[in-house]
Design a protein around this motif. Structure first.
Motif, mmCIF file in Angstrom:
data_model
loop_
_atom_site.group_PDB
_atom_site.id
_atom_site.type_symbol
_atom_site.label_atom_id
_atom_site.label_comp_id
_atom_site.label_asym_id
_atom_site.label_seq_id
_atom_site.Cartn_x
_atom_site.Cartn_y
_atom_site.Cartn_z
ATOM 1 N N CYS A 291 0.825 -1.207 0.000
ATOM 2 C CA CYS A 291 0.000 0.000 0.000
ATOM 3 C C CYS A 291 0.860 1.259 0.000
ATOM 4 N N ARG A 292 1.984 1.206 0.706
ATOM 5 C CA ARG A 292 2.852 2.389 0.777
ATOM 6 C C ARG A 292 3.496 2.684 -0.568
ATOM 7 N N VAL A 293 3.833 1.648 -1.310
ATOM 8 C CA VAL A 293 4.415 1.862 -2.633
ATOM 9 C C VAL A 293 3.383 2.485 -3.574
ATOM 10 N N LEU A 294 2.130 2.034 -3.510
ATOM 11 C CA LEU A 294 1.094 2.647 -4.352
ATOM 12 C C LEU A 294 0.894 4.114 -3.979
ATOM 13 N N LYS A 295 0.948 4.405 -2.691
ATOM 14 C CA LYS A 295 0.844 5.802 -2.245
ATOM 15 C C LYS A 295 2.024 6.613 -2.776
ATOM 16 N N GLN A 296 3.211 6.008 -2.765
ATOM 17 C CA GLN A 296 4.389 6.693 -3.289
ATOM 18 C C GLN A 296 4.286 6.894 -4.790
ATOM 19 N N LEU A 297 3.749 5.901 -5.485
ATOM 20 C CA LEU A 297 3.545 6.019 -6.937
ATOM 21 C C LEU A 297 2.632 7.194 -7.249
ATOM 22 N N LEU A 298 1.562 7.330 -6.478
ATOM 23 C CA LEU A 298 0.644 8.448 -6.688
ATOM 24 C C LEU A 298 1.351 9.774 -6.443
ATOM 25 N N SER A 299 2.213 9.813 -5.430
ATOM 26 C CA SER A 299 2.964 11.030 -5.137
ATOM 27 C C SER A 299 3.989 11.344 -6.224
ATOM 28 N N ASP A 300 4.641 10.301 -6.736
ATOM 29 C CA ASP A 300 5.702 10.502 -7.734
ATOM 30 C C ASP A 300 5.158 10.820 -9.120
ATOM 31 N N GLU A 301 4.078 10.159 -9.513
ATOM 32 C CA GLU A 301 3.615 10.215 -10.901
ATOM 33 C C GLU A 301 2.194 10.733 -11.077
ATOM 34 N N GLY A 302 1.466 10.911 -9.977
ATOM 35 C CA GLY A 302 0.052 11.256 -10.082
ATOM 36 C C GLY A 302 -0.224 12.547 -10.825
ATOM 37 N N HIS A 303 0.687 13.519 -10.746
ATOM 38 C CA HIS A 303 0.471 14.793 -11.427
ATOM 39 C C HIS A 303 0.383 14.637 -12.942
ATOM 40 N N GLU B 285 -7.231 7.357 -4.563
ATOM 41 C CA GLU B 285 -7.428 7.831 -3.193
ATOM 42 C C GLU B 285 -8.731 7.336 -2.576
ATOM 43 N N LYS B 286 -9.791 7.209 -3.379
ATOM 44 C CA LYS B 286 -11.098 6.877 -2.822
ATOM 45 C C LYS B 286 -11.637 5.516 -3.271
ATOM 46 N N GLY B 287 -11.168 5.024 -4.400
ATOM 47 C CA GLY B 287 -11.747 3.802 -4.957
ATOM 48 C C GLY B 287 -10.836 2.603 -4.946
ATOM 49 N N SER B 288 -9.738 2.663 -4.192
ATOM 50 C CA SER B 288 -8.805 1.530 -4.183
ATOM 51 C C SER B 288 -8.826 0.835 -2.837
ATOM 52 N N TYR B 289 -8.692 -0.484 -2.879
ATOM 53 C CA TYR B 289 -8.620 -1.291 -1.663
ATOM 54 C C TYR B 289 -7.622 -2.403 -1.935
ATOM 55 N N ILE B 290 -6.454 -2.319 -1.309
ATOM 56 C CA ILE B 290 -5.341 -3.240 -1.545
ATOM 57 C C ILE B 290 -5.026 -3.241 -3.040
ATOM 58 N N ASP B 291 -5.330 -4.343 -3.762
ATOM 59 C CA ASP B 291 -4.972 -4.415 -5.183
ATOM 60 C C ASP B 291 -6.146 -4.136 -6.114
ATOM 61 N N ASP B 292 -7.310 -3.777 -5.569
ATOM 62 C CA ASP B 292 -8.486 -3.463 -6.390
ATOM 63 C C ASP B 292 -8.605 -1.957 -6.569
ATOM 64 N N ILE B 293 -8.936 -1.532 -7.796
ATOM 65 C CA ILE B 293 -9.107 -0.112 -8.097
ATOM 66 C C ILE B 293 -10.428 0.067 -8.830
ATOM 67 N N THR B 294 -11.210 1.050 -8.395
ATOM 68 C CA THR B 294 -12.509 1.337 -9.000
ATOM 69 C C THR B 294 -12.588 2.809 -9.338
ATOM 70 N N GLY B 295 -13.183 3.099 -10.490
ATOM 71 C CA GLY B 295 -13.422 4.483 -10.882
ATOM 72 C C GLY B 295 -14.796 4.619 -11.503
ATOM 73 N N GLY B 296 -15.301 5.847 -11.557
ATOM 74 C CA GLY B 296 -16.639 6.038 -12.105
ATOM 75 C C GLY B 296 -16.820 7.399 -12.735
ATOM 76 N N ALA B 297 -17.899 7.532 -13.538
ATOM 77 C CA ALA B 297 -18.187 8.787 -14.230
ATOM 78 C C ALA B 297 -19.641 8.800 -14.672
ATOM 79 N N ASP B 298 -20.110 9.988 -15.109
ATOM 80 C CA ASP B 298 -21.482 10.129 -15.607
ATOM 81 C C ASP B 298 -21.616 9.680 -17.053
ATOM 82 N N THR B 299 -20.500 9.716 -17.804
ATOM 83 C CA THR B 299 -20.550 9.394 -19.227
ATOM 84 C C THR B 299 -19.511 8.332 -19.569
#
Length: 479
Positions: free
Chosen positions: A258-270, A280-294
């Motif tokens: 989890c710490r490496v994923l947090k570091q990845l977001l800090s290093d490359e997220g921009h 930040e809100k849709g990930s749990y361990i190795d699962d990632i979820t995202g959503g949108a209206d369209t």
């Protein structure tokens, strides 16, 4: 509806109970376990930012020791405690463990083949490397016993080899005793599931072999050493291998991942702004979820999530979406060419059963039958009803009230039940099959153009239980 939370009182007992593992649970442990079974979950968004002394030491260790190689892959050091006790010898212990394992599975050819294939793949992928003779006797090392765990419901790896970092050495100290656990970094599953219900269209994906995508520094490989042989007769000397990646079964593995994923977001997220919220809100361990209206926005978010993962050498797969035309764009990775799952079959979304084509959450009607019904069986079968959102709390509370009655009558874990209680449990268990007919919309009808949102809360109580339910009412401009 967001969900129900239901609580019932707990009685006491004067006897300890044997667990499934053969160990005796003390009165204090038993009380704690039963109390947790009844507790109301805290769903507050407040988080405690302060770290304990050991957690702060672990965090500082990560920050000062982690690196990245030329491909972008992260390399970490094992976070040993500064005052760690002395490790003893484990080589003989691991050898004896392997001999017992080979003897046991040599009569199970299919199991042995799966076990051997798993470790062969481990070696071919570079997740473990054979130890050369000149490095076979370091001054400090730890040999990990291991065993195989079958996962019949897995679509990919049916057997996983797990490693025992809690095995005691000759000094009575295990590897895990010398390592930090690290602070809890993963989100609460309740919060993630609420996030998953907010958008009209969603996707889910998971990181392939997440722990194994993070390298451990070569200086620490000697603490992740194993024995293995393909010789089922156990006549040849087993070979020594060093595990080279973050290893499941070592105490800091979840933190490091989890710490490496947090570091990845800090290093490359921009570079990938649309991927920040799913991380930040849709990930749990190795699962990632995202959503949108369209659909177009959903595709853009998915594309950036995958691109961000790949910069850290984290391949993603098993894409699922509730939109039939979901397709990641502007991505050339292998996983992008794999069609996402969209049919009437049931898949999992953070442990919840989800029919993506119908976009509904469902539950399985358990029909477990056992020859003898005891308090232990009732507690075990009730705990199998996975319901982190509290959607079927009105059902589960009946089992909790029954457990309360057993507790008040001071019935032991293996004692025969009265005919009346046996009848109540059998009736309840037969009715559980009706859970299969329950269909709950995943989406809460939230969109970016909402004109009005109301939250309604209700609560009630009786002598046996108290409950609270929260509903959300939304209004759209065209309604």
């Amino acid at each position: 509806m967001f969900g129900w939370t239901i609580l019932g009182p707990v009685g006491g007992s004067s006897s300890s109970a044997p667990s499934h593992t053969g160990f005796t649970i003390s009165n204090e442990q038993l009380h704690d376990n039963i109390s947790k079974f009844w507790e109301i979950q805290d769903v507050s968004s407040h988080r405690e930012d302060s770290l304990s002394v050991e957690e702060a030491e672990c965090e500082a260790h990560f920050q000062s020791t982690h690196t990245r190689d030329s491909t972008g892959r992260y390399v970490v050091r094992l976070p040993f405690k500064s005052n760690a006790p002395q490790l003893g010898q484990t080589k003989h212990i691991a050898e004896k463990s392997l001999n017992r394992l080979i003897k046991r599975i040599s009569h199970q050819p299919e199991f042995f083949k799966l076990y051997s294939d798993f470790l062969k793949e481990y070696e071919s992928l570079g997740h473990m490397k054979k130890v050369s003779e000149d490095k076979s006797s370091p001054t400090e090392s730890f040999y990990l016993p291991h065993r195989g765990v079958m996962r019949e419901d897995s679509l990919t790896t049916k057997l996983r080899v797990v490693f025992n970092g809690s095995c005691k050495s000759s000094t009575g100290i295990s590897l895990n005793d010398t390592l930090h656990t690290g602070p809890k970094l993963q989100a609460d599953i309740f919060d993630v599931l609420l996030y998953v219900r907010q958008d009209k269209f969603i996707f889910t994906t998971d990181i392939t072999k997440m722990f194994c995508q993070i390298d451990v520094h070569p200086d620490d490989w000697k603490f992740q050493r194993i024995f293995w042989t393909d010789d089922q007769s156990s006549t040849s000397e087993p070979a020594m291998y060093d595990l080279t990646t973050v290893t499941y079964g070592t105490k800091p593995a979840p933190y490091l991942a989890c710490r490496v994923l947090k570091q990845l977001l800090s290093d490359e997220g921009h570079k990938f702004p649309l991927a920040i919220e799913p991380f930040e809100k849709g990930s749990y361990i190795d699962d990632i979820t995202g959503g949108a209206d369209t659909l177009s926005r959903l595709n853009e978010i998915a594309s950036q999530v995958e691109a961000l993962c790949l910069t850290g050498c984290f391949p993603v797969a098993k894409w699922k979406s509730n939109h039939p035309s979901f397709c990641k764009v502007n991505s050339s990775s292998l996983s992008s060419n794999t069609s996402h799952q969209f049919d009437e079959s049931t898949c999992k979304i953070l442990g919840m059963s989800w029919k993506c084509s119908l976009d509904i959450l469902t539950f399985t009607g358990h029909t477990t039958q056992t020859s003898a019904i005891t308090k232990r069986i009732i507690l075990s079968e009730t705990a199998q009803l996975f319901d982190p959102l509290g959607l079927i709390s009105p059902v589960i509370v009946r089992a909790k009230i029954l457990m309360q009655d057993l507790w008040l009558e001071k019935i032991g874990w293996g004692d025969p039940l009265t005919p009346q209680i046996t009848h109540r449990w059998k009736t309840f268990r037969r009715e559980l099959v009706d859970l299969a007919n329950l269909k709950i919309p995943r989406w809460l009808n939230l969109t970016s153009d909402l004109s009005h949102v109301e939250i309604h809360g209700f609560s009630d109580a009786s002598q046996t239980a108290m409950a609270a339910a929260v509903y959300i009412r939304v209004s759209h401009p065209n309604q």
